[in-house]
Enzyme design. Sequence first.
Site: not given
Ligand code: CMX
Ligand code: CO
Length: 147
Positions: A7, A43, A60, A84, A134
């Site tokens: 997805h 979702e 998604q 993502h 993912e």
């Molecule tokens: N894509 C690309 N870059 C991303 C991003 C994304 N989705 N999310 C955050 N970033 C980047 C930010 O832009 C930031 O970069 P800079 O420092 O250069 O500005 C950096 O990563 C840190 O971002 P943040 O806003 O401080 O966010 P966090 O570090 O707290 O969290 C992440 C980022 C990826 C660890 C967190 O989003 C996560 O744990 N994701 C996994 C879980 C998830 O996304 N769940 C929802 C979907 C569930 C599903 O698919 O079923």
């Molecule tokens: Co997903």
Amino acid sequence: MITRIDHIGIACRDLDASIEFYRKTYGFEVAHSEVNEEQGVREAMLRVNGTDDGGASYLQLLEPVRDDSAIAKYLEKHGEGVHHIAFGTPDVVATTEAATSTGVRALYGTPRCGTSNSSINFLHPKDCHGVLTELVQAAAPSASEHH
Ligand code: CMX
Ligand code: CO
């Protein structure tokens, strides 16, 4: 081993409005919807196509249910849009290990529960040239009755 795109995850402020956009623009229908409390999302999965390996490809659509969720934080910083990509694999643990052995960080030590009881992990976007990635392994047929 990665066998397909499972997805594309899209961050939405209003899930129902996004569902309606994809319905009226492309004719996509909701194949499945759920709330995943651990991930902090409401979702909807919109099925785009089937594939030879028995899986399918979806959009998604993700609306936050908590202000401290990953999607809420993303919306605040970036607004709506692609959040993502998710690759399908028959073995999420092995595929995660293959990636981490090259130096890419996985977000979880062991897989967590994704859509329809799938097993998921994420690779850090900063290690993937800006793409939150993912990895998803579909639930075994017997396990899919939990939801
Ligand atoms: N894509 C690309 N870059 C991303 C991003 C994304 N989705 N999310 C955050 N970033 C980047 C930010 O832009 C930031 O970069 P800079 O420092 O250069 O500005 C950096 O990563 C840190 O971002 P943040 O806003 O401080 O966010 P966090 O570090 O707290 O969290 C992440 C980022 C990826 C660890 C967190 O989003 C996560 O744990 N994701 C996994 C879980 C998830 O996304 N769940 C929802 C979907 C569930 C599903 O698919 O079923
Ligand atoms: Co997903």
